[in-house]
Design a protein around this motif. Structure first.
Motif, mmCIF file in Angstrom:
data_model
loop_
_atom_site.group_PDB
_atom_site.id
_atom_site.type_symbol
_atom_site.label_atom_id
_atom_site.label_comp_id
_atom_site.label_asym_id
_atom_site.label_seq_id
_atom_site.Cartn_x
_atom_site.Cartn_y
_atom_site.Cartn_z
ATOM 1 N N GLY A 40 0.811 -1.219 0.000
ATOM 2 C CA GLY A 40 0.000 0.000 0.000
ATOM 3 C C GLY A 40 0.843 1.268 0.000
ATOM 4 N N PRO A 41 1.798 1.398 0.939
ATOM 5 C CA PRO A 41 2.633 2.597 0.958
ATOM 6 C C PRO A 41 3.446 2.797 -0.329
ATOM 7 N N LEU A 42 3.859 1.707 -0.978
ATOM 8 C CA LEU A 42 4.566 1.841 -2.257
ATOM 9 C C LEU A 42 3.615 2.337 -3.342
ATOM 10 N N GLN A 43 2.414 1.792 -3.392
ATOM 11 C CA GLN A 43 1.422 2.235 -4.385
ATOM 12 C C GLN A 43 1.013 3.683 -4.166
ATOM 13 N N ASP A 44 0.942 4.108 -2.911
ATOM 14 C CA ASP A 44 0.566 5.483 -2.579
ATOM 15 C C ASP A 44 1.747 6.445 -2.642
ATOM 16 N N SER A 45 2.931 5.944 -3.027
ATOM 17 C CA SER A 45 4.180 6.727 -3.100
ATOM 18 C C SER A 45 4.628 7.281 -1.755
ATOM 19 N N LYS A 46 4.184 6.655 -0.672
ATOM 20 C CA LYS A 46 4.659 7.053 0.649
ATOM 21 C C LYS A 46 6.047 6.482 0.904
ATOM 22 N N LEU A 47 6.364 5.397 0.186
ATOM 23 C CA LEU A 47 7.677 4.773 0.252
ATOM 24 C C LEU A 47 8.199 4.559 -1.164
ATOM 25 N N LYS A 48 9.525 4.578 -1.291
ATOM 26 C CA LYS A 48 10.203 4.305 -2.559
ATOM 27 C C LYS A 48 10.984 3.003 -2.386
ATOM 28 N N HIS A 49 11.459 2.441 -3.518
ATOM 29 C CA HIS A 49 12.048 1.104 -3.471
ATOM 30 C C HIS A 49 13.045 0.905 -4.607
ATOM 31 N N PHE A 50 14.096 0.148 -4.337
ATOM 32 C CA PHE A 50 14.948 -0.397 -5.397
ATOM 33 C C PHE A 50 15.547 -1.705 -4.912
ATOM 34 N N LYS A 51 15.963 -2.538 -5.874
ATOM 35 C CA LYS A 51 16.624 -3.815 -5.586
ATOM 36 C C LYS A 51 18.097 -3.679 -5.934
ATOM 37 N N LYS A 52 18.918 -4.415 -5.213
ATOM 38 C CA LYS A 52 20.347 -4.408 -5.495
ATOM 39 C C LYS A 52 20.916 -5.776 -5.143
ATOM 40 N N LEU A 53 21.798 -6.282 -5.996
ATOM 41 C CA LEU A 53 22.520 -7.514 -5.699
ATOM 42 C C LEU A 53 23.746 -7.155 -4.873
ATOM 43 N N ILE A 54 23.889 -7.814 -3.750
ATOM 44 C CA ILE A 54 25.013 -7.566 -2.843
ATOM 45 C C ILE A 54 25.906 -8.810 -2.853
ATOM 46 N N PRO A 55 27.130 -8.693 -3.395
ATOM 47 C CA PRO A 55 28.034 -9.845 -3.381
ATOM 48 C C PRO A 55 28.506 -10.155 -1.960
ATOM 49 N N THR A 56 28.717 -11.428 -1.687
ATOM 50 C CA THR A 56 29.190 -11.835 -0.361
ATOM 51 C C THR A 56 30.517 -12.571 -0.506
ATOM 52 N N THR A 57 31.141 -12.889 0.602
ATOM 53 C CA THR A 57 32.407 -13.622 0.586
ATOM 54 C C THR A 57 32.200 -15.082 0.181
ATOM 55 N N ALA A 75 20.565 8.153 1.085
ATOM 56 C CA ALA A 75 20.862 7.322 2.263
ATOM 57 C C ALA A 75 20.694 5.837 1.933
ATOM 58 N N ALA A 76 19.660 5.507 1.146
ATOM 59 C CA ALA A 76 19.437 4.108 0.765
ATOM 60 C C ALA A 76 20.570 3.608 -0.127
ATOM 61 N N LYS A 77 21.019 4.441 -1.053
ATOM 62 C CA LYS A 77 22.138 4.047 -1.928
ATOM 63 C C LYS A 77 23.432 3.929 -1.131
ATOM 64 N N ASP A 78 23.633 4.835 -0.176
ATOM 65 C CA ASP A 78 24.812 4.737 0.688
ATOM 66 C C ASP A 78 24.780 3.437 1.486
ATOM 67 N N LEU A 79 23.604 3.085 1.994
ATOM 68 C CA LEU A 79 23.452 1.839 2.745
ATOM 69 C C LEU A 79 23.804 0.642 1.863
ATOM 70 N N ALA A 80 23.323 0.641 0.628
ATOM 71 C CA ALA A 80 23.622 -0.466 -0.290
ATOM 72 C C ALA A 80 25.131 -0.600 -0.508
ATOM 73 N N GLU A 81 25.821 0.523 -0.673
ATOM 74 C CA GLU A 81 27.275 0.481 -0.874
ATOM 75 C C GLU A 81 28.005 0.003 0.377
ATOM 76 N N LEU A 82 27.574 0.459 1.537
ATOM 77 C CA LEU A 82 28.196 0.016 2.785
ATOM 78 C C LEU A 82 27.977 -1.474 3.009
ATOM 79 N N MET A 83 26.770 -1.948 2.691
ATOM 80 C CA MET A 83 26.490 -3.379 2.831
ATOM 81 C C MET A 83 27.348 -4.186 1.872
ATOM 82 N N LYS A 84 27.533 -3.675 0.679
ATOM 83 C CA LYS A 84 28.384 -4.351 -0.312
ATOM 84 C C LYS A 84 29.806 -4.487 0.238
ATOM 85 N N LYS A 85 30.346 -3.406 0.807
ATOM 86 C CA LYS A 85 31.689 -3.454 1.396
ATOM 87 C C LYS A 85 31.736 -4.452 2.554
ATOM 88 N N SER A 86 30.739 -4.381 3.427
ATOM 89 C CA SER A 86 30.713 -5.233 4.600
ATOM 90 C C SER A 86 30.584 -6.714 4.238
#
Length: 124
Positions: A40-57, A75-86
């Motif tokens: 519902g919140p995505l359809q109402d544009s209250k939230l935004k979304h993207f998918k990202k593949l995160i490589p692991t060890t 902030a979401a893109k920064d989080l994705a990059e930090l998770m990728k590093k981690s």
């Protein structure tokens, strides 16, 4: 010095959408698909979304869904990059874990408790 004994280490699981919509949290990440409560919140544009593949060890990619409040895409893109590093590095890096925890809306006290827990387990 911070008294981490007053922290309450615990996930936001099951509460992320509520925390996002109340503004208590700007970004959330899901690795097992989006919860139905996000539809519902995505359809109402209250939230935004993207998918990202995160490589692991472990030579596998984690498909992560990032949900965020409008205006918090950076902030979401920064989080994705930090998770990728981690996730692609062996072990844990306290600095990265602090940044990830902060972007996920955890208090500094809870983050430090998490870091201490990693140290106690010999992972840091």
């Amino acid at each position: 010095m911070m008294d981490i004994s007053k922290g309450r280490l615990g996930p936001h699981e099951g509460k992320e959408i509520e925390l996002l919509l109340s503004g208590e949290k700007a970004v959330a990440v899901f690795v097992e698909g989006l919860p139905r409560t996000a539809e519902g919140p995505l359809q109402d544009s209250k939230l935004k979304h993207f998918k990202k593949l995160i490589p692991t060890t472990k030579d596998i990619n984690l498909e992560a869904d990032f949900l965020f409040l409008p205006g918090h895409e950076r902030a979401a893109k920064d989080l994705a990059e930090l998770m990728k590093k981690s996730m692609s590095s062996p072990g844990y890096d306290a600095s990265l874990e602090r940044q990830i925890g902060s972007l996920l809306g955890y208090s500094q006290l809870d983050i430090e408790m998490y870091i201490q827990n990693l140290k106690d387990l010999g992972r840091l």
